[in-house]
Design an enzyme around this catalytic site. Structure first.
Site, mmCIF file in Angstrom:
data_model
loop_
_atom_site.group_PDB
_atom_site.id
_atom_site.type_symbol
_atom_site.label_atom_id
_atom_site.label_comp_id
_atom_site.label_asym_id
_atom_site.label_seq_id
_atom_site.Cartn_x
_atom_site.Cartn_y
_atom_site.Cartn_z
ATOM 1 N N CYS A 198 0.782 -1.314 -0.099
ATOM 2 C CA CYS A 198 -0.002 -0.027 0.069
ATOM 3 C C CYS A 198 0.896 1.213 0.031
ATOM 4 C CB CYS A 198 -1.015 0.155 1.030
ATOM 5 S SG CYS A 198 -1.851 1.505 1.536
ATOM 6 N N CYS A 201 0.497 2.808 3.546
ATOM 7 C CA CYS A 201 0.835 2.256 4.789
ATOM 8 C C CYS A 201 1.687 0.900 4.667
ATOM 9 C CB CYS A 201 -0.690 1.718 5.590
ATOM 10 S SG CYS A 201 -1.457 0.458 4.809
ATOM 11 N N CYS A 218 -4.600 -0.121 0.082
ATOM 12 C CA CYS A 218 -5.471 -1.218 0.849
ATOM 13 C C CYS A 218 -6.718 -1.078 1.003
ATOM 14 C CB CYS A 218 -4.805 -1.266 2.452
ATOM 15 S SG CYS A 218 -5.038 0.114 3.307
ATOM 16 N N ARG A 220 -10.984 -1.760 2.528
ATOM 17 C CA ARG A 220 -11.607 -1.533 3.727
ATOM 18 C C ARG A 220 -11.493 -2.232 5.087
ATOM 19 N NH1 ARG A 220 -16.441 1.257 1.490
ATOM 20 N NH2 ARG A 220 -16.958 0.724 -0.607
ATOM 21 N N TYR A 222 -12.908 -4.385 7.878
ATOM 22 C CA TYR A 222 -13.954 -5.146 8.273
ATOM 23 C C TYR A 222 -14.422 -4.786 9.662
ATOM 24 C CZ TYR A 222 -12.380 -7.408 4.119
ATOM 25 O OH TYR A 222 -12.022 -7.940 2.833
ATOM 26 N N PHE A 223 -15.868 -5.409 9.891
ATOM 27 C CA PHE A 223 -16.507 -4.908 11.232
ATOM 28 C C PHE A 223 -15.732 -5.768 12.402
ATOM 29 C CE2 PHE A 223 -18.719 -8.512 9.282
ATOM 30 C CZ PHE A 223 -18.607 -9.465 10.327
ATOM 31 N N TYR A 258 -14.114 -3.831 -8.540
ATOM 32 C CA TYR A 258 -15.282 -3.439 -7.413
ATOM 33 C C TYR A 258 -15.368 -1.775 -8.098
ATOM 34 C CZ TYR A 258 -17.830 -1.609 -3.308
ATOM 35 O OH TYR A 258 -18.646 -1.126 -2.506
ATOM 36 N N ASP A 263 -20.790 1.059 -5.867
ATOM 37 C CA ASP A 263 -20.940 0.552 -4.458
ATOM 38 C C ASP A 263 -21.060 -1.096 -4.833
ATOM 39 O OD1 ASP A 263 -20.561 0.221 -1.905
ATOM 40 O OD2 ASP A 263 -22.607 0.933 -1.520
ATOM 41 N N CYS A 334 -32.408 -16.444 13.964
ATOM 42 C CA CYS A 334 -31.820 -15.348 14.963
ATOM 43 C C CYS A 334 -32.853 -14.716 15.826
ATOM 44 C CB CYS A 334 -30.754 -14.674 14.554
ATOM 45 S SG CYS A 334 -30.990 -13.920 13.080
ATOM 46 N N HIS A 815 -29.442 -9.645 10.421
ATOM 47 C CA HIS A 815 -29.179 -10.629 11.665
ATOM 48 C C HIS A 815 -29.427 -9.921 12.999
ATOM 49 C CE1 HIS A 815 -27.242 -13.968 13.533
ATOM 50 N NE2 HIS A 815 -26.345 -13.227 14.278
#
Length: 1068
Positions: A198, A201, A218, A220, A222-223, A258, A263, A334, A815
Site C-alpha cells: 500500500c 501504509c 489497501c 476497507r 471489516y467490522f 469493484y 458500490d 436468530c 441478523h
C-alpha cells in the site's frame, strides 16, 4: 435364544412399520436435546416413533407401557476426503460461489462427517439388548416384520428435517457502467507481477489497484477489525476514480473488480485492456490472494463464531455452564434465538417452565412434541441447566479460532410448533423479533388461562385520554399492552446543521457524479423519544359523542400501571413509498437507568367533564347514504346499520380505520380488524388484516353475533363442532365461552380465538356474575373474582437488563443479536416461619407479603411448615418462592414423618432449608447426613438453603473456623452446581439471645475461614450475612457483566424492598 425369541414375540403386536404421514422423531428427544450423538444415544419407540434420551425412555415405558425401542448411537468422526478420482466418491468440493443449491455453491445435502452407527433393539423393563444383526434363528415372519420396521425407521425422513433451502445465487454481477468509458491517466506507471505494498501504509495484502491512475492502496476495514485501513476508498473520495481491481485475484479467467461509484462488485469486459495499460498481462498472472467471494464464503462458514457478535474488534471469551447455553441458527432463526434467550433470563419464565419441568412433563399428552408447555419447558431447561453448555468435541468441524465454542442446542421441535399454522414463523425466512415476541406472548396467554402466567412481568395498562377540542370534554379508556413503542422524532436531532450540510454535499456529489461524502447519522436523544411518546397527538375526524358529530381531538397516552420488566421498541422502521419496510439511519443512546414515573396516568381530573358514553355509528352523517352498507331511513337520526340488532353500533377507533383504509385495504375489512382486535391500535389491527387477507369473507361487511347481513334472513347456524370447542377449552376457557366465540364467528376456529381474546374482559365479567349468583352480597365481596387481566404496578424506575439489536437495512434481512446483563446471583432474602402460625395468621402474613413492593433484583423465599407448604404456595404471589424446612435423603420409603424433595416439588415449592441449627442440635443431625440430604435435594431439582454456624461455647473456645469448615465441607462435597445453593451463615448464639452477629463478624469469617476462602476462588465469590430477621444469606458475584448470546430493549425494575417486609416475618 429361546428367551430372546419369547421376548420379541411378546412385543411383536406393538411394533409398527412407519407409513406415509407418520412422524419419525429419530434426531431429537421429545423432552430434551439428546440426539443419537449424545452419550446415551436415542431411543425411538417402535410404536409411536417418538424419540427419547436415556433419562426419559424409562419414564415413557412406565407411563405408556410401550416396551420396545430402537436404540441409535452414533459416533461422529471427520469425513476423510478421497483423493483417488478413479474409484469411489469424488473428494468433497469447497464452495466457489456465494450461492446455495447451484453449481459451485454451498451443497446443503452434503454430509460433513462420517458416523460409526450402533443400532439395537431394547426391550423394557428387562433392558434386553438385541443387536440389529441378532435376529437370526427367529421365525421368518417375525424376523421379516422386525427387520422391515427397523429399516423403515432408519430410512424414513426425520420429523425435524430442515426444509429445503431454495437455490440462491449471491454472486451474480452486472457489467459496470464505467467499463466501456473508463478514463486512464497517461502517467507511465508499470505494476510489477508481485511484491505490492500500500502506498500509504505497510499493508501487503488486501490491496487494490485503481485502474484510472494506477495507485495501489489497501481495502476497507471489516467490522471484525480485519481487512485494510480504508486507503483505497479514501482515494476514491478524493479523486472520484471509480474502478479498482484486487491484486492477487488476477488470473487468465478474470479478477475481482469493484465500482466505488456503484458500490458493488462488477464485471469489466475490457479488464485485459485496462490492466495492460499498467503493464499487467492477465495470461501470465496467478492467484495469490482470496477473492471477495471466498472471503464472504469464509464469513458465512464461520457465522456461528463469537467474533461476529463482538464490538470494537475485541474477541469475547466463550462461557459455559448453567444459563450460558447457545442456540444454533436453524436458518434465519436468530430472531427466535435472541427473544428466547432474553425471556429465559427472567425469573418468572424460569419458575413457570423450568422449576415445574417434571410436573409439566408428567402431564404431557401422548405426543409431547405437539404440546406447547412441554416444548417451552424443554427449551428453558436446555438453556439453563448447563447440560449442553460445554466446549465442542475435538472431532467437530471448527475453525482454529473457534476452539472451545460450544455446540449449544437446536430447538427444531420448538420452532416447528411455535410457527405451526403461522404464515411467516412457519417459514425459514428472516422475521421481525418484536413480532415474534408478541406472537410468543400470545401463545403463552392462550396456554396459561387457568395457571400462573409469566407474561404478567411485561403486562401493563395504557391510559388514553381523548379531548374533544370543540367541547373540551374528555374520554378516558384503558387497554392492555406489552410493549412501549417509542417514536423517533427526527426533528429533534442534535446535529441538524451537520445533517443539512451532508445532504447538500450529497446532492452536489450526485449532480456532479462525484464520490458521496462520508455518512452523517442523525443523533436523537432518548429523552426526545420519550417526549414524543407523551406528547398530545391530534386525531382528525374524531366522532365526538358530545357533539354527535365529527370533530378534532387530542389523544394523550400515559401509563395506568408500570410492569416489572418494560419492553421498549424504538420505532426505527418506517415504510417507503413502495410500502417496503425501511430502517431509519439514526443514532439513539440508551441510558443505563430510566425513570418514566412522569408518564403515570392521572385519570379523570377535577374540572374535567366526560363525554357521554354513547357508541358512534358505523356510518357517520357525512358519508353518502347507501355506501358502506348503510341502510338508514332519511328521517332517522340514529344512522344504524341493519347489520346490527341494536340501535347502537360497536365502538370502533375511526382513526385506526382511516389509517388502514389509506393503506389500500377495504373499508369493511378495516372495520372488522379494529373490532376483532378490540380497538387495541393500528399495529394489532394491521396484524389481523395480514393474517386474514385470504379469508373468503375478508371484504364482507362486519356482522355481529345475533345479527344478519343486508337482505338476509336470520337462520339457525350449524352448531359448533366438538373438536373446535375442545380446542378452545384446552386453552383454559369454559365451554360456554368457547360456544359463544364460535357462534360469533360462524364456527371459524381461528377467528373464534381472536374474538375470545378481544372480548376477554366481557367474558371474565360474565363469569364473575355467573359464579356470584345465588350468594349473599357479603360472600360475593369476600370472594370476588378479579375482572380483566392481572397487571402488576411499580414505581416506573428501570435499569437496562437486555437489548436485542438488528443488523441490517430491513426486517426482511440482516441478523439479530441479543446482549443480556448477567449479575450472577440475585440478592437473596429468606424468611423461616419455623413451627409457628395457623391458616388465619399465615394468611394475614401472606396478604402483607403479596401487597409489598418487591425488588426485581431480590429473590424472596418463605420457609413454611410442611403442613402448610401447599397452602403457602397456593396463596403467595408467584414472584415469592416457597421453601420446605427439611427433607430426607431418599425419594420414598418407610420413614414416618419425613418428606421427600419429590413431594416438595409436587406442590410447587422450589427450595428446601437443610442443616438448620435446630435440626443439628435439637434433632441430632450430623454433617454427613446433612451432606447426603443436600446431594439428594439438588439431584431432584430443588434449590437448597444450606445452613452453617457455630454455638456460643464454640465461638468462646476459639474453634469457630474449625466447626464452620467441617460443616461447609460436608455440604460442598455434595454440590456440583452452586447456582441452586444459598449458603446461610447462622450463628447459633445469636438466636433468641438478643445478640446479633455484625456484618463485620460475618465478613471476617468469610475472609479467614480457609474452606470458604477456597470456595470463593473455585465458585462465584461468597458473601455471608448475619441471620437476623429474615436475612438468611447472600451468594452473589460483585460485578455485573454483559453476556452476548445471540430491536427491543428489556428493562428490569429498580423498585426497592420495603422495610415493612422485613418486620413482618418471625425472627430467625
Amino acid at each position: 435364544m429361546a428367551e430372546l425369541s419369547e421376548a420379541l414375540l411378546s412385543v411383536l403386536p406393538s411394533i409398527r412399520v412407519p407409513k406415509a404421514g407418520d412422524r419419525v422423531h429419530k434426531d431429537e428427544c421429545a423432552f430434551s436435546f439428546d440426539t443419537p450423538e449424545s452419550d446415551g444415544g436415542l431411543y425411538i419407540c417402535m410404536n409411536t416413533f417418538l424419540g427419547f434420551g436415556k433419562q426419559y425412555v424409562e419414564k415413557h415405558y412406565q407411563k405408556t407401557g410401550q416396551r420396545v425401542y430402537l436404540h441409535l448411537k452414533r459416533t461422529r468422526k471427520p469425513k476423510e476426503e478421497d483423493t483417488n478420482s478413479s474409484a469411489g466418491d469424488p473428494p468433497r468440493k469447497k464452495p466457489t460461489r456465494l450461492a446455495i443449491g447451484v453449481e459451485g455453491g454451498f451443497d446443503i445435502t452434503e454430509e460433513k462427517f462420517d458416523y460409526d452407527e450402533d443400532v439395537k433393539i431394547v426391550i423394557f423393563p428387562e433392558h434386553l439388548d438385541i443387536p440389529r444383526d441378532g435376529l437370526e434363528g427367529l421365525p421368518d415372519m417375525v424376523r421379516d416384520r422386525i427387520a422391515s420396521a427397523v429399516e423403515a425407521i432408519l430410512t424414513a425422513d426425520s420429523a425435524s428435517r430442515k426444509q429445503e433451502v431454495q437455490a440462491w445465487d449471491g454472486e451474480v454481477r452486472r457489467i459496470s457502467k464505467h467499463a466501456f468509458s473508463l478514463h486512464q491517466l497517461q502517467n507511465d506507471i508499470r505494476i510489477p507481477p508481485c511484491g505490492w505494498k500500500c502506498s500509504k501504509c505497510d499493508m501487503r495484502e488486501n490491496l487494490w489497484l485503481n485502474m484510472t491512475d494506477g495507485a495501489i492502496l489497501c481495502g476497507r476495514r471489516y467490522f471484525d477489525g480485519s481487512g485494510g485501513n480504508n486507503h483505497a476508498v479514501e482515494h476514491y473520495r478524493e479523486t472520484g476514480y471509480p474502478l479498482a481491481v484486487k491484486l492477487g485475484t488476477i488470473t487468465p479467467d478474470g479478477a475481482d473488480v469493484y465500482s466505488y461509484d456503484e458500490d458493488d462488485m462488477v464485471l469489466d469486459p475490457n479488464l485485459a485492456e485496462h490492466l495492460a495499460h499498467f503493464g499487467i498481462d492477465m495470461l501470465k498472472m496467478q492467484k495469490t490472494d482470496k477473492t471477495m467471494t471466498e472471503l464472504e464464503i469464509d464469513m458465512n462458514q464461520r457465522i456461528g463464531e463469537w467474533e461476529l457478535i463482538q464490538e470494537s474488534g475485541v474477541q469475547l471469551k466463550p462461557l459455559y455452564g448453567p444459563g450460558y447455553t447457545g442456540i444454533c441458527n436453524l436458518g434465519n432463526s436468530c430472531y427466535l434465538n435472541s427473544v428466547m434467550q432474553v425471556l429465559f433470563s427472567i425469573p418468572d419464565f424460569q419458575r413457570k417452565y423450568v422449576d415445574k419441568l417434571e410436573k409439566i412433563f408428567q402431564s404431557a399428552p401422548s405426543d409431547p412434541t405437539q404440546d406447547f408447555s412441554t416444548q417451552v419447558a424443554k427449551l428453558g431447561h436446555g438453556l439453563l441447566s448447563g447440560e449442553y453448555s460445554k466446549p465442542a468435541s475435538a472431532d467437530g468441524e471448527q475453525q482454529p479460532d473457534q476452539k472451545g465454542v460450544q455446540n449449544g442446542i437446536a430447538p427444531r421441535m420448538f420452532k416447528s410448533l411455535i410457527g405451526k399454522g403461522h404464515p411467516e414463523f412457519s417459514t425459514n425466512r428472516q422475521q421481525d423479533a418484536q413480532e415474534f415476541f408478541l406472537h410468543f406472548i400470545n401463545m403463552v396467554e392462550r396456554n396459561c388461562r387457568s395457571s400462573e402466567n409469566p407474561n404478567e412481568v411485561f403486562r401493563f395498562l395504557v391510559e388514553e385520554k381523548l379531548k374533544c377540542l370543540a367541547t373540551e370534554k374528555v374520554k378516558y379508556t384503558q387497554r392492555v399492552d406489552y410493549i412501549m413503542q417509542l417514536p423517533v422524532p427526527m426533528d429533534a436531532a442534535l446535529n441538524k446543521d451537520e445533517l443539512l450540510e451532508y445532504e447538500e454535499k450529497k446532492r452536489q456529489a450526485e449532480e456532479e457524479k462525484q464520490p458521496l461524502p462520508e455518512l452523517v447519522r442523525a443523533k436523537v436523544p432518548f429523552s426526545s423519544c420519550l417526549e414524543a411518546y407523551g406528547a398530545p397527538e391530534q386525531v382528525d375526524d374524531f366522532w365526538s359523542t358530545a357533539l354527535q358529530a365529527k370533530s378534532v381531538a387530542l389523544k394523550t397516552t400515559r401509563f395506568a400501571s408500570f410492569p416489572d420488566y418494560l419492553v421498549i421498541q424504538i420505532k426505527k422502521f418506517t415504510f417507503g413509498l413502495d410500502w417496503v419496510p425501511k430502517k431509519l439511519d439514526v443514532s439513539i443512546e440508551m441510558p443505563e437507568e430510566l425513570d418514566i414515573s412522569a408518564l403515570q396516568g392521572t385519570g379523570l381530573q377535577d374540572g374535567e367533564e366526560e363525554m357521554p358514553d354513547i357508541a358512534p355509528p358505523l356510518v357517520t352523517p357525512d358519508e353518502p347514504k347507501g355506501s358502506l352498507g348503510f341502510y338508514g331511513n332519511e328521517d332517522d337520526d340514529s344512522f344504524c346499520s341493519p347489520h346490527f340488532s341494536s340501535p347502537t353500533s360497536p365502538m370502533l377507533d375511526e382513526s385506526v380505520i382511516i389509517q388502514l383504509v389509506e393503506m389500500g385495504f377495504p373499508m369493511d375489512a378495516c372495520r372488522k380488524a379494529v373490532y376483532y382486535t378490540g380497538n387495541s391500535g393500528v399495529e394489532a389491527a394491521m396484524n389481523w388484516v395480514m393474517s386474514h387477507m385470504d379469508d373468503p369473507d375478508f371484504a364482507n361487511p362486519l356482522v355481529l353475533p345475533g345479527s344478519s347481513g343486508p337482505g338476509s334472513t336470520i337462520a339457525c347456524p350449524d352448531p359448533p363442532s366438538e373438536d373446535s370447542v375442545a380446542t378452545i377449552v384446552s386453552m383454559g376457557f369454559s365451554r360456554d365461552q368457547a360456544m359463544k366465540a364460535l357462534r360469533a364467528t360462524n364456527n371459524s376456529l381461528e377467528r373464534a380465538v381472536d374474538w375470545i381474546f378481544s372480548h376477554i374482559d366481557d367474558l371474565d365479567a360474565e363469569a364473575a356474575m355467573d359464579i356470584s349468583e345465588g350468594r349473599s352480597a357479603a360472600e360475593s365481596i369476600s370472594e370476588s373474582i378479579p375482572v380483566g387481566p392481572k397487571v402488576r404496578d411499580g414505581p416506573g424506575k428501570y435499569q437496562l437488563f437486555a437489548f436485542i439489536s438488528h443488523m441490517g437495512t430491513s426486517t426482511m434481512c440482516g441478523h439479530y443479536v441479543c446482549h443480556i446483563k448477567k449479575d450472577g446471583r440475585k440478592f437473596f432474602v429468606g424468611g423461616n416461619w419455623k413451627m409457628n402460625g395457623d391458616k388465619k395468621s399465615l394468611g394475614e402474613l401472606i396478604h402483607t407479603l403479596n401487597g409489598a413492593k418487591l425488588s426485581a433484583d431480590t429473590e424472596v423465599v418463605c420457609g413454611a411448615p410442611s403442613i402448610y407448604l401447599d397452602f403457602a404456595r397456593q396463596k403467595l404471589d408467584a414472584k415469592i418462592g416457597v421453601a420446605a424446612q427439611n427433607c430426607y435423603k431418599v425419594p420414598k420409603g418407610a420413614f414416618t414423618g419425613e418428606i421427600s424433595p419429590a413431594m416438595i416439588k409436587d406442590i410447587g415449592a422450589a427450595w428446601v432449608i437443610l442443616g438448620h441449627s435446630e435440626r443439628r442440635h435439637v434433632f441430632g443431625e450430623s454433617d454427613e447426613l446433612i451432606g447426603q440430604k443436600v446431594a439428594h435435594a439438588l439431584a431432584e431439582g430443588l434449590g437448597v438453603i444450606a445452613c452453617i454456624g457455630e454455638k456460643l461455647d464454640e465461638r468462646e473456645a476459639g474453634i469457630t473456623e474449625k466447626v464452620v469448615f467441617e460443616q461447609t465441607k460436608a455440604i460442598a462435597d455434595n454440590v456440583k452446581d452452586w447456582s441452586k445453593v444459598v449458603l446461610a451463615y447462622e450463628p447459633v448464639w445469636a438466636i433468641g439471645t438478643g445478640k446479633t452477629a455484625t456484618p463485620q463478624q460475618v465478613q471476617s469469617l468469610a475472609a479467614t475461614e480457609p474452606y470458604i476462602a477456597h470456595l470463593s476462588v473455585q465458585r462465584p465469590p461468597l458473601r455471608l450475612f448475619p441471620s437476623t430477621v429474615i436475612v438468611l444469606a447472600v451468594l452473589l458475584t460483585p460485578l455485573p457483566y454483559w453476556s452476548p448470546v445471540g430491536g427491543s430493549l428489556f428493562l428490569q425494575s429498580l423498585d426497592s424492598l420495603q422495610p415493612e417486609l422485613a418486620k413482618s416475618s418471625d425472627a430467625h
